[in-house]
Write a protein that holds these residues in place. Structure first.
Motif, short mmCIF file in Angstrom:
data_model
loop_
_atom_site.label_atom_id
_atom_site.label_comp_id
_atom_site.label_asym_id
_atom_site.label_seq_id
_atom_site.Cartn_x
_atom_site.Cartn_y
_atom_site.Cartn_z
N LEU A 404 0.74 -1.11 -0.02
CA LEU A 404 0.11 -0.19 -0.19
C LEU A 404 0.90 1.29 0.02
O LEU A 404 0.46 2.28 -0.71
CB LEU A 404 -0.94 -0.06 1.32
CG LEU A 404 -1.86 -1.10 1.09
CD1 LEU A 404 -2.82 -1.05 2.42
CD2 LEU A 404 -3.23 -0.65 0.04
N SER A 405 1.90 1.50 0.71
CA SER A 405 2.95 2.44 0.78
C SER A 405 3.39 2.71 -0.64
O SER A 405 3.63 3.76 -1.13
CB SER A 405 3.83 2.05 1.65
OG SER A 405 3.25 2.07 3.17
N LEU A 406 3.83 1.68 -1.23
CA LEU A 406 4.48 1.64 -2.44
C LEU A 406 3.36 2.01 -3.55
O LEU A 406 3.75 3.15 -4.44
CB LEU A 406 4.99 0.39 -3.03
CG LEU A 406 6.29 -0.33 -2.22
CD1 LEU A 406 6.53 -1.70 -2.63
CD2 LEU A 406 7.38 0.71 -2.54
N ALA A 407 2.20 1.76 -3.57
CA ALA A 407 1.26 2.14 -4.23
C ALA A 407 0.93 3.63 -3.91
O ALA A 407 0.53 4.36 -5.06
CB ALA A 407 -0.13 1.54 -4.20
N ARG A 408 1.05 3.95 -2.96
CA ARG A 408 0.82 5.35 -2.52
C ARG A 408 2.03 6.45 -3.07
O ARG A 408 1.70 7.08 -3.49
CB ARG A 408 0.79 5.76 -0.88
CG ARG A 408 0.39 7.06 -0.66
CD ARG A 408 0.33 7.27 0.91
NE ARG A 408 1.45 7.16 1.74
CZ ARG A 408 1.73 6.12 2.24
NH1 ARG A 408 0.72 5.08 2.79
NH2 ARG A 408 3.10 6.31 3.13
#
Length: 611
Positions: A404-408
């Protein structure tokens, strides 16, 4: 002359502020609605724009009404049960119906609502279009079967599923006529008869549905030759072709109507990319982004995108399918399959690893207000070029803080890259932090504990890690079912076929959140949003469901509603999903099956209440 009152000083300033906020919300980078929401909802304009009733509130209310209507049909005596049967089925009940009723009421204290047995008639009705002798022969010649002669059940198979089913059938063998039962030993179902052929069968079967004159009714079953003795039927054996194409969507979609999206949509052959995932707001079985028609949600014919979102359609572990309509019994099936459903072996056996009985009674107040899921990366054969289309990988990825952090980070760059195998939440969910906000990752991390225990690598020597999925997932130790019950929320995700944990979840004091495409024997007994929470198989509504029950940032949440559904499911499972209820279901199923395979079936029945 009366003049309208001037708006309060507060409203004179608040309304322009709200309008400005809404404008910024639309034009600018999405903001964290969990912070703005309380301010908006505290004003008249906010309450008008954002009604306080949540879409799930409506679904729960409708479920309560549906359940009340269903349970009001309960019959209390044999005559009423027979009348309800004739009204719903269009035939007299089968021979032995009186003994079945006595077994159900006197011995098992079963709740008898005619709707509860709808699956039986859905499964068996097409067979009324086939000749009984052909059905008997197909069953007798199948490689794995249980045989009943003179009220004794036996099998020549040592397969553990067959042995468990035999154990179940032996508990009712004294009430069964002679029959042969073909059994599916695979996780995957065996038949997908083309929709056009089933449609013809159903029209032909409908012509046999009639009330035979009481004086002409035959009330006894015929007998079969002893085991090992040649049957009297003559003629050539039916030629049956078994298909082994691992691209199962090509097989499955023929069970859909020719005008359906599944039959018309292009076939996906490239699974080595982020799959296209439909918005939960655009699906026919959804309402305001949540599952409103659970039965329809398990039907793939209007959902062609699922061909690239479920392992069964991409590459199952094994395929042995046929277009022929054969009397094969199994534990689960897709809506397009024609197998006859029995209670699954692990349900009858009540294995601790599936049931977790030791922890099933933990009080709600003693549980953590979090969701937990542990499992193996099953669903089929995942490979370097297809794993992105597997449902368990997707669900874990959606709850993985690192992904999720990478997608953000990607979404805020000039060249955004989508997550490898899932879609971020739809912005129309009202109170969820924006996926581009750090608060979103923090929220998921604090409310979920969802991970894989084995990546089920294509290369056995590389297990449990796997070079092509290891960069995306961190393996964790398994958690026994009894320990999982210390959490309030239990998402249930399909594996190679149905999830064997479901009955254990329903019997527990935790709340099952069920995402499935698989049909089981008990489906007509359960009401979504009354006994469990349904979830779309794309999981696009997962974040909304989580926010509704748990809340965000310590605000909102409906813990009391979650507890009410969990306790209702547990109580109801204790009344209609017991081993006793499996016996009652299977006895009725096999009485109906015995009539379908009898040459005198069109004049057979039980009419003791009419004489």
């Amino acid at each position: 002359m009366a003049f309208p009152r001037r708006p309060s000083t507060v409203l004179r300033y608040v309304i322009p502020a709200l309008l400005l906020t809404l404008t910024l919300y639309i034009l600018a980078e999405p903001i964290d609605f969990s912070l703005v929401g309380p301010l908006l909802l505290s004003t008249p304009l906010g309450r008008w724009c954002f009604p306080s009733e949540h879409p799930i509130d409506k679904l729960i209310k409708a479920a309560e009404e549906e359940f009340a209507t269903t349970i009001s049909k309960e019959t209390q005596n044999l005559a009423d049960a027979a009348a309800a049967y004739r009204k719903r089925r269009g035939r007299h009940p089968p021979p032995g119906f009186d003994e079945w009723h006595k077994f159900a009421k006197d011995n098992k204290n079963a709740i008898i609502v005619e709707d509860f047995w709808d699956q039986i008639y859905h499964d068996l009705e097409p067979f009324w279009a086939l000749k009984p002798a052909q059905i008997r022969r197909n069953a007798r010649e199948f490689e794995m079967r249980i045989e009943v002669r003179d009220h004794k059940a036996s099998t020549g198979s040592g397969w553990f599923w067959t042995q468990i089913w035999l154990d179940m059938i032996k508990t009712i063998e004294h009430l069964l006529p002679d029959m042969d039962l073909a059994l599916n030993a695979m996780d995957e179902p065996r038949m997908v008869v083309p929709w056009e052929e089933i449609d013809r069968h159903m029209h032909k079967a409908a012509r046999t549905r009639k009330m035979v004159d009481v004086k002409k009714v035959v009330s006894e079953f015929g007998k079969l030759p002893p085991l090992g003795q040649a049957p009297p039927e003559k003629g050539e054996a039916q030629k049956i072709t078994w298909e082994h194409d691992k691209h199962y969507w090509l097989i499955a979609r023929r069970g859909c109507p020719p005008t359906s999206p599944a039959r018309k949509a292009a076939i996906v052959i490239d699974f080595n990319q982020t799959p296209a995932i439909a918005s939960p707001f655009s699906l026919a079985h959804m309402q305001d982004g949540y599952v409103a028609n659970y039965t329809l949600s398990t039907t793939v014919c209007h959902q062609p995108d699922l061909q690239a979102l479920e392992g069964i359609f991409v590459e199952p572990l094994s395929v042995s399918a046929t277009k022929s309509l054969l009397p094969i019994f199994g534990g689960s099936k897709l809506a397009v399959n024609n197998d006859i459903l029995l209670p699954a072996p692990m349900y009858w056996n009540e294995e601790e690893r599936f049931m977790g009985a030791e922890g099933a009674s933990i009080p709600w107040s003693a549980k953590q207000s979090t969701a937990i899921w542990r499992g193996v990366a099953t669903g089929g054969t995942n490979r370097p070029n297809n794993w992105r289309s597997f449902q368990r990988h997707r669900f874990v990825g959606m709850n993985n803080a690192t992904q999720l952090s990478l997608a953000r980070s990607s979404s805020s760059s000039q060249t955004p890259q989508p997550p490898p195998n899932f879609a971020l939440s739809d912005k129309r969910y009202r109170h969820i932090p924006s996926p581009s906000s750090p608060a979103f990752t923090d929220w998921i991390s604090s409310t979920t504990s969802i991970a894989l225990t084995d990546l089920m690598c294509l290369y056995p020597d590389a297990r449990p890690s796997c070079n092509y999925t290891a960069p995306y997932f961190t393996l964790v130790p398994a958690v026994p079912m009894a320990e999982q019950f210390r959490h309030k929320y239990l998402p249930d995700i399909d594996g190679n076929s149905f999830s064997g944990r479901y009955l254990g979840f329903l019997r527990s004091t935790s709340l099952p959140i069920k995402a499935t495409l698989w049909r089981e024997w008990h489906d007509a007994r359960l009401v979504a949003w009354k006994h469990f929470v349904p979830m779309d198989s794309r999981f696009g509504d997962w974040y909304g469901v989580l926010e509704y029950f748990v809340g965000v940032g310590g605000k909102g949440g409906r813990d009391d509603v979650a507890e009410r559904i969990a306790m209702a499911g547990r109580e109801w499972a204790g009344k209609v999903l017991r081993r006793e209820d499996m016996q009652v279901y299977v006895l009725r199923l096999l009485l109906e099956y015995a009539r379908v395979v009898d040459d005198r079936r069109e004049v057979m029945g039980w009419v003791g209440d009419l004489q």
